[in-house]
Design an enzyme around this catalytic site. Sequence first.
Site, PDB file in Angstrom:
ATOM      1  CB  SER A 106       5.423  -1.505  11.989  1.00  0.00           C
ATOM      2  OG  SER A 106       4.700  -0.135  12.360  1.00  0.00           O
ATOM      3  CG  HIS A 152      -5.938   1.879   4.964  1.00  0.00           C
ATOM      4  ND1 HIS A 152      -5.362   2.722   5.843  1.00  0.00           N
ATOM      5  CD2 HIS A 152      -4.744   1.006   5.086  1.00  0.00           C
ATOM      6  CE1 HIS A 152      -4.389   2.650   6.286  1.00  0.00           C
ATOM      7  NE2 HIS A 152      -3.734   1.462   5.772  1.00  0.00           N
ATOM      8  N   GLY A 190       2.519   2.326  10.750  1.00  0.00           N
ATOM      9  CA  GLY A 190       3.560   3.691  10.468  1.00  0.00           C
ATOM     10  C   GLY A 190       4.231   3.956  11.684  1.00  0.00           C
ATOM     11  N   GLY A 209       3.106  -0.793   4.310  1.00  0.00           N
ATOM     12  CA  GLY A 209       3.008   0.322   4.046  1.00  0.00           C
ATOM     13  C   GLY A 209       4.494   0.814   3.868  1.00  0.00           C
ATOM     14  N   GLY A 210       5.088   1.391   4.806  1.00  0.00           N
ATOM     15  CA  GLY A 210       6.256   2.132   4.676  1.00  0.00           C
ATOM     16  C   GLY A 210       7.563   1.019   3.841  1.00  0.00           C
ATOM     17  CG  ASN A 220      -1.889   1.210   1.413  1.00  0.00           C
ATOM     18  OD1 ASN A 220      -1.931   2.139   0.421  1.00  0.00           O
ATOM     19  ND2 ASN A 220      -2.621   1.479   2.425  1.00  0.00           N
ATOM     20  CD1 TRP A 221       3.848   1.299  -2.528  1.00  0.00           C
ATOM     21  CD2 TRP A 221       3.835   1.978  -4.528  1.00  0.00           C
ATOM     22  NE1 TRP A 221       5.010   0.639  -3.551  1.00  0.00           N
ATOM     23  CE2 TRP A 221       4.676   1.186  -4.618  1.00  0.00           C
ATOM     24  CE3 TRP A 221       3.598   2.821  -5.773  1.00  0.00           C
ATOM     25  CZ2 TRP A 221       5.356   0.727  -5.674  1.00  0.00           C
ATOM     26  CZ3 TRP A 221       4.239   2.482  -7.136  1.00  0.00           C
ATOM     27  CH2 TRP A 221       4.961   1.270  -7.164  1.00  0.00           C
ATOM     28  CD  GLU A 260      -3.063   5.685   6.516  1.00  0.00           C
ATOM     29  OE1 GLU A 260      -3.154   5.397   5.452  1.00  0.00           O
ATOM     30  OE2 GLU A 260      -2.339   4.914   7.274  1.00  0.00           O
ATOM     31  CD  GLU A 289      -3.219  -2.460   7.249  1.00  0.00           C
ATOM     32  OE1 GLU A 289      -2.194  -2.608   6.712  1.00  0.00           O
ATOM     33  OE2 GLU A 289      -4.046  -1.301   7.119  1.00  0.00           O
TER      34      GLU A 289
HETATM   35  P1  13P Z   1       3.185   0.415   7.647  1.00  0.00           P
HETATM   36  O1  13P Z   1       3.871  -0.732   7.076  1.00  0.00           O
HETATM   37  O2  13P Z   1       3.685   1.741   7.048  1.00  0.00           O
HETATM   38  O3  13P Z   1       3.050   0.516   9.120  1.00  0.00           O
HETATM   39  O4  13P Z   1       1.643   0.644   7.022  1.00  0.00           O
HETATM   40  C1  13P Z   1       0.684  -0.456   7.093  1.00  0.00           C
HETATM   41  C2  13P Z   1      -0.423   0.118   6.252  1.00  0.00           C
HETATM   42  O5  13P Z   1      -1.292   1.096   6.862  1.00  0.00           O
HETATM   43  C3  13P Z   1      -0.708  -0.842   5.278  1.00  0.00           C
HETATM   44  O6  13P Z   1      -2.050  -0.675   4.838  1.00  0.00           O
END
Ligand code: 13P
Length: 254
Positions: free
Chosen positions: A213, A95, A173, A234-235, A9-10, A97, A167
Amino acid sequence: MRTPIIAANWKLHKNRAEAKEFLNEFREKVKYISDVEIVLGPTFTTLDTVIEGTEGTEINVAAQNVYYEQEGAFTGEIAPNMLSELGCDYVIVGHSERRHIFGETDGDINKKVHAVFEDEMTPILCIGETEDERNEGKTQSVLKRQLESGLDGLDPSQVAEMIVAYEPVWAIGTGESASPEDAQEGCKFSRDLVSEVYDEETGEQVRLQYGGSIKPHNAEELMSLPDIDGGLVGGASLDPKSFSEIISITEELY
Ligand code: 13P
């Protein structure tokens, strides 16, 4: 057996030029991966670049969001048919967010899940509790509400085909993933709930990802857990080296 699935997930990262640069390196690094399904989730405007850049490979592509109407006066939104026309395979729905920054409700998310299926794509439904909810002992009730409402009205065959990503919001993050015990517990709870609401077979078939993470250094302990079939990253998915390492580590476990 459930095929492991590692998805990137960029979020709001990488324009088209940056995506091309990523792909040049990443394609090479994963060309011998055959036992893990790989998904890349760029922004809307970079989808076509990633779809074109992965042609001839086994890599699948996910959009990060969608609206549930096919057309109309909905300024700024993107319809499911527009994503399927481009060649998207998956759509990330709900998600945290989207839920917490953009105010998406369980009802919106359920409509999106249905809309994704209607256009023959596969939803990756995200669920997860916030830190406050966890501290108040509400993890399971939050997961139950989000999962039951997210799946409402689906057939067992649709649920068996889709992905649910657990998640925990407090692990996203932060660099601090959930412990293997917490990650496994959240995924097992979700699988058991699917078995209860649908049937055992559907519960056995639905693929569950953990997200929050995931990094190369913790991928092995998280991806080897019995109810975790992959990760939503994510990251660490922004860098071709770390993302391909997570994929290779996962492949070795299967
Ligand atoms: P991180 O891997 O940066 O914690 O993000 C996870 C995420 O929200 C993937 O959808």
